[in-house]
Motif scaffolding. Structure first.
Motif, PDB file in Angstrom:
ATOM      1  N   VAL A  27       6.984 111.895  41.627  1.00 51.00           N
ATOM      2  CA  VAL A  27       7.406 112.090  40.238  1.00 51.00           C
ATOM      3  C   VAL A  27       8.906 111.910  40.081  1.00 51.00           C
ATOM      4  O   VAL A  27       9.696 112.474  40.834  1.00 51.00           O
ATOM      5  N   ARG A  28       9.282 111.125  39.074  1.00 47.45           N
ATOM      6  CA  ARG A  28      10.683 111.049  38.669  1.00 47.45           C
ATOM      7  C   ARG A  28      10.789 111.701  37.302  1.00 47.45           C
ATOM      8  O   ARG A  28      10.031 111.357  36.377  1.00 47.45           O
ATOM      9  N   HIS A  29      11.721 112.611  37.147  1.00 50.39           N
ATOM     10  CA  HIS A  29      11.859 113.371  35.909  1.00 50.39           C
ATOM     11  C   HIS A  29      13.007 112.819  35.068  1.00 50.39           C
ATOM     12  O   HIS A  29      14.134 112.686  35.541  1.00 50.39           O
ATOM     13  N   ALA A  30      12.713 112.497  33.823  1.00 50.77           N
ATOM     14  CA  ALA A  30      13.742 112.088  32.851  1.00 50.77           C
ATOM     15  C   ALA A  30      13.779 113.141  31.758  1.00 50.77           C
ATOM     16  O   ALA A  30      12.737 113.507  31.210  1.00 50.77           O
ATOM     17  N   ARG A  31      14.974 113.653  31.425  1.00 49.89           N
ATOM     18  CA  ARG A  31      15.104 114.755  30.462  1.00 49.89           C
ATOM     19  C   ARG A  31      15.206 114.310  29.009  1.00 49.89           C
ATOM     20  O   ARG A  31      15.120 115.124  28.105  1.00 49.89           O
ATOM     21  N   ASN A  32      15.399 113.026  28.792  1.00 50.92           N
ATOM     22  CA  ASN A  32      15.496 112.526  27.418  1.00 50.92           C
ATOM     23  C   ASN A  32      15.075 111.062  27.382  1.00 50.92           C
ATOM     24  O   ASN A  32      14.780 110.451  28.418  1.00 50.92           O
ATOM     25  N   GLY A  33      15.068 110.494  26.193  1.00 51.98           N
ATOM     26  CA  GLY A  33      14.614 109.130  26.038  1.00 51.98           C
ATOM     27  C   GLY A  33      15.480 108.113  26.742  1.00 51.98           C
ATOM     28  O   GLY A  33      14.977 107.160  27.344  1.00 51.98           O
ATOM     29  N   GLU A  34      16.797 108.298  26.681  1.00 46.04           N
ATOM     30  CA  GLU A  34      17.698 107.341  27.310  1.00 46.04           C
ATOM     31  C   GLU A  34      17.514 107.320  28.822  1.00 46.04           C
ATOM     32  O   GLU A  34      17.517 106.249  29.446  1.00 46.04           O
ATOM     33  N   GLU A  35      17.353 108.500  29.435  1.00 42.73           N
ATOM     34  CA  GLU A  35      17.109 108.549  30.881  1.00 42.73           C
ATOM     35  C   GLU A  35      15.814 107.829  31.229  1.00 42.73           C
ATOM     36  O   GLU A  35      15.724 107.141  32.251  1.00 42.73           O
ATOM     37  N   ALA A  36      14.807 107.993  30.399  1.00 42.97           N
ATOM     38  CA  ALA A  36      13.523 107.334  30.651  1.00 42.97           C
ATOM     39  C   ALA A  36      13.665 105.825  30.611  1.00 42.97           C
ATOM     40  O   ALA A  36      13.171 105.103  31.490  1.00 42.97           O
ATOM     41  N   LEU A  37      14.365 105.318  29.593  1.00 45.96           N
ATOM     42  CA  LEU A  37      14.539 103.881  29.459  1.00 45.96           C
ATOM     43  C   LEU A  37      15.387 103.314  30.593  1.00 45.96           C
ATOM     44  O   LEU A  37      15.118 102.213  31.093  1.00 45.96           O
ATOM     45  N   GLN A  38      16.401 104.066  31.008  1.00 50.85           N
ATOM     46  CA  GLN A  38      17.242 103.618  32.121  1.00 50.85           C
ATOM     47  C   GLN A  38      16.465 103.567  33.422  1.00 50.85           C
ATOM     48  O   GLN A  38      16.722 102.726  34.289  1.00 50.85           O
ATOM     49  N   ALA A  39      15.485 104.469  33.569  1.00 53.47           N
ATOM     50  CA  ALA A  39      14.679 104.492  34.794  1.00 53.47           C
ATOM     51  C   ALA A  39      13.846 103.221  34.930  1.00 53.47           C
ATOM     52  O   ALA A  39      13.444 102.843  36.039  1.00 53.47           O
ATOM     53  N   LEU A  40      13.602 102.555  33.802  1.00 57.06           N
ATOM     54  CA  LEU A  40      12.791 101.337  33.817  1.00 57.06           C
ATOM     55  C   LEU A  40      13.625 100.068  33.978  1.00 57.06           C
ATOM     56  O   LEU A  40      13.068  98.982  34.125  1.00 57.06           O
ATOM     57  N   VAL A  41      14.948 100.204  33.936  1.00 58.08           N
ATOM     58  CA  VAL A  41      15.815  99.027  33.993  1.00 58.08           C
ATOM     59  C   VAL A  41      15.701  98.263  35.306  1.00 58.08           C
ATOM     60  O   VAL A  41      15.507  97.028  35.300  1.00 58.08           O
ATOM     61  N   PRO A  42      15.793  98.922  36.477  1.00 59.10           N
ATOM     62  CA  PRO A  42      15.741  98.157  37.730  1.00 59.10           C
ATOM     63  C   PRO A  42      14.424  97.403  37.898  1.00 59.10           C
ATOM     64  O   PRO A  42      14.406  96.258  38.335  1.00 59.10           O
ATOM     65  N   ASP A  43      13.310  98.076  37.584  1.00 61.43           N
ATOM     66  CA  ASP A  43      11.987  97.476  37.742  1.00 61.43           C
ATOM     67  C   ASP A  43      11.039  98.085  36.713  1.00 61.43           C
ATOM     68  O   ASP A  43      10.551  99.200  36.897  1.00 61.43           O
ATOM     69  N   PRO A  44      10.745  97.373  35.633  1.00 61.14           N
ATOM     70  CA  PRO A  44       9.875  97.915  34.581  1.00 61.14           C
ATOM     71  C   PRO A  44       8.478  98.282  35.076  1.00 61.14           C
ATOM     72  O   PRO A  44       7.777  99.061  34.434  1.00 61.14           O
ATOM     73  N   ALA A  45       8.077  97.719  36.219  1.00 59.46           N
ATOM     74  CA  ALA A  45       6.740  97.993  36.759  1.00 59.46           C
ATOM     75  C   ALA A  45       6.779  98.996  37.912  1.00 59.46           C
ATOM     76  O   ALA A  45       5.823  99.107  38.677  1.00 59.46           O
ATOM     77  N   ALA A  46       7.867  99.733  38.020  1.00 58.00           N
ATOM     78  CA  ALA A  46       8.035 100.635  39.161  1.00 58.00           C
ATOM     79  C   ALA A  46       7.111 101.850  39.101  1.00 58.00           C
ATOM     80  O   ALA A  46       6.838 102.478  40.128  1.00 58.00           O
ATOM     81  N   PHE A  47       6.632 102.203  37.919  1.00 60.92           N
ATOM     82  CA  PHE A  47       5.825 103.402  37.755  1.00 60.92           C
ATOM     83  C   PHE A  47       4.390 103.041  37.378  1.00 60.92           C
ATOM     84  O   PHE A  47       4.154 102.096  36.617  1.00 60.92           O
TER      85      PHE A  47
END
Length: 228
Positions: A27-47
């Protein structure tokens, strides 16, 4: 499987992360929308799945869902206290694959995670159909998964398209609820029934043809082809 948990309450996130970890999820935890979107930047299919709370501090979860859907086809499960049908329909229209209302049973959430993940894998492996279906002013292009009404494109979610395409295979024939759930959602889990009702309501609204999909009370649904 890697999960992206978007939740602003650290206590809720910590408890849920612990449960998910015990069941083999990373599990990767994002506390807000911007963190969530940034988590997808390196690889949109990572999750494998995104668990998205709607009450985020920086932007509404619906807005975040729309942005996620533009970047990736990764399944999104909205997890929220908003239980009304209008909120469910809005979330599914934006591209969410499922909608879980708080408070929820952990076993139910785990089942839904596995279900949307399984469906995603099956859809990617499924061969494309090679024709289009004409229903009056409605054109369903199966190879491209596009739908038009009177020449105007209609944006459908993956499950909305799958549901419409299934019913369009045999216009006038009643599809039992259990059959639809089995073929479109690839599950026999009873909790999917409410999701089916919401998807039917959303299709009727988007196509602007409420009579196109008829409810056969106590049985299921059928597609009523428009008169020539």
């Amino acid at each position: 499987m890697r999960l992206l948990l978007v939740e602003d309450d650290d206590h809720v996130a910590a408890a849920l992360s612990a449960v998910l970890s015990r069941h083999g999820f990373e599990v990767r935890h994002a506390r807000n929308g911007e963190e969530a979107l940034q988590a997808l930047v390196p690889d949109p299919a990572a999750f494998g799945v995104v668990l998205l709370d709607l009450g985020l501090p920086d932007q509404d979860g619906y807005e975040v869902c729309g942005k996620i859907r533009k970047r990736t086809s990764t399944p999104v499960i909205m997890v929220t206290a908003r239980a009304d049908v209008r909120s469910r329909i809005h979330g599914l229209n934006l591209g969410a694959d499922d909608y879980v209302v708080k408070p929820y049973d952990t076993g139910e959430l785990l089942a839904r995670i596995h279900a949307v993940s399984r469906r995603s894998v099956q859809e990617e492996a499924a061969p494309a159909s090679d024709h289009e279906v004409l229903l009056g002013d409605v054109v369903i292009d199966l190879p491209t998964r596009q739908v038009t009404v009177e020449g105007a494109a209609v944006q459908l979610t993956r499950k909305e398209f799958d549901l419409l395409a299934l019913l369009a295979q045999r216009p006038g024939v009643v599809f039992r609820r259990e059959q639809i759930i089995s073929e479109v959602w690839r599950t026999s889990w009873e909790g999917t029934g409410r999701t089916l009702e919401v998807h039917v309501a959303s299709l009727r609204s988007k196509l602007r043809m409420p009579a196109l999909i008829e409810t056969v009370r106590g049985v299921g649904y059928r597609l009523v082809a428009p008169a020539a």
